[in-house]
Design an enzyme around this catalytic site. Structure first.
Site, short mmCIF file in Angstrom:
data_model
loop_
_atom_site.label_atom_id
_atom_site.label_comp_id
_atom_site.label_asym_id
_atom_site.label_seq_id
_atom_site.Cartn_x
_atom_site.Cartn_y
_atom_site.Cartn_z
N GLU A 1 0.83 -1.43 0.05
CA GLU A 1 0.14 0.09 0.09
C GLU A 1 0.77 1.35 0.08
O GLU A 1 2.08 1.38 0.85
CB GLU A 1 -0.95 0.04 1.13
CG GLU A 1 -1.97 -1.25 1.13
CD GLU A 1 -2.86 -0.95 2.45
OE1 GLU A 1 -2.78 -0.08 3.23
OE2 GLU A 1 -3.52 -2.11 2.53
N GLU B 1 -8.67 1.85 -4.35
CA GLU B 1 -9.64 1.83 -3.70
C GLU B 1 -10.47 2.57 -3.22
O GLU B 1 -9.68 3.83 -2.68
CB GLU B 1 -9.17 0.96 -2.31
CG GLU B 1 -10.23 0.62 -1.43
CD GLU B 1 -9.72 -0.54 -0.18
OE1 GLU B 1 -8.53 -1.04 -0.46
OE2 GLU B 1 -10.68 -0.75 0.68
O1 KIV Z 1 -6.64 -7.12 1.75
C1 KIV Z 1 -7.42 -6.96 0.88
O2 KIV Z 1 -8.55 -7.83 0.74
C2 KIV Z 1 -7.29 -5.82 0.00
C3 KIV Z 1 -8.41 -5.54 -1.13
C4 KIV Z 1 -9.67 -5.09 -0.69
C5 KIV Z 1 -7.91 -4.89 -2.43
O3 KIV Z 1 -6.44 -5.11 0.09
#
Ligand code: KIV
Length: 272
Positions: free
Chosen positions: A121, A188
């Protein structure tokens, strides 16, 4: 089992760029164990994500922050045993990517457990991490917009990139993670118009979750797709596909069909 079904070609990282070039929408779902991974794989899902969302939907935590590298490696190994065609992506959990060296250690464990790519991220100092991993043959999926590991700084799970300044930062971050070598980009909870602009400006496929229909693909958390109450507020972008599909495999196929046909997400499941 399924001997009459022609074997599908297994996904590789270079095939992602081909899909974008050819305008083929990508279908991605989360899975955390072998049986669900097999169900997704047999239903034709392209990308399976062992997300750190497992902290919330499997372990019952209030956020993804308590998830450890050991947790991700364990669930990646489980999911890998059920995956044959899909590309398996492992999420680097909170602070496992705080430095390039930590990220490399965690990523090697994820790849040795069966993942073909890791996801991390953010941008900023993560650009060095992406470059460091890619230079060492580790394919990377970036993740921008609402990054759940930033929940404390963001003050909750909120739509990102709503005003022009925030949208410009997102567009710049998307260009930078692409430049750093990411092969895929999850967006997201961003307004559809911002995700559409990013999608048309970067060379790598974008995968939306609450980011509108113009992304190159879509992802949902499996528990949300199946309408399972995991004890958390249901975001606007979630749709229960079990109602349409009639069975778990049917729900997965209904999601895949809707994504490939550009029918999901509609305006009701997107942010303006
Ligand atoms: O952790 C997860 O499932 C994610 C998705 C929502 C993209 O990062």
């Amino acid at each position: 089992m399924y001997a009459d079904r022609p074997a599908r070609k297994a996904w590789t990282v270079p095939m992602l760029a081909d899909a974008k070039r050819e305008g083929r929408r990508l279908v991605m779902l989360t899975a955390y164990d072998a049986s669900f991974a097999r169900t997704l794989d047999e239903a034709g899902v392209d990308l399976i994500l062992v997300g750190d969302s497992l902290g919330m939907v499997v372990q019952g935590h209030q956020s993804t922050l308590p998830v450890s590298v050991d947790d991700i490696v364990y669930h990646t190994a489980c999911a890998a045993r059920g995956t044959s065609s899909a590309l398996l992506i492992a999420d680097l959990p909170f602070q496992a990517d705080a430095t390039p060296e930590r990220a490399l250690d965690a990523s090697v464990r994820c790849l040795q457990a069966g993942a073909g790519m890791v996801k991390l991220e953010g941008a900023g100092h993560k650009l060095d991490v992406i470059r460091f991993l890619v230079e060492r043959e580790i394919p990377v999926c970036a993740h921008l917009g609402l990054t759940p590991q930033s929940v404390l700084r963001m003050g909750g799970y909120k739509v990102q990139g709503r005003d022009e300044r925030a949208a410009a930062i997102l567009r710049a971050d998307a260009a930078e993670v692409t430049q750093a070598g990411a092969s895929l980009l999850v967006l997201e909870c961003v307004p559809s118009s911002v995700a559409a602009a990013i999608t048309s400006s970067v060379s790598i496929p974008t995968i939306g979750i609450g980011a509108g229909v113009d992304c190159d693909g879509q992802v949902l958390v499996l528990h949300d797709l199946l309408g399972i109450n995991s004890g958390h507020r249901r975001p606007k972008f979630v749709r229960d596909f079990l109602a349409d599909g009639g069975s778990i495999a049917g729900a997965v196929r209904a999601f895949a069909d809707a994504v490939r046909a550009g029918r999901f997400p509609d305006a009701e499941h997107s942010y303006g």
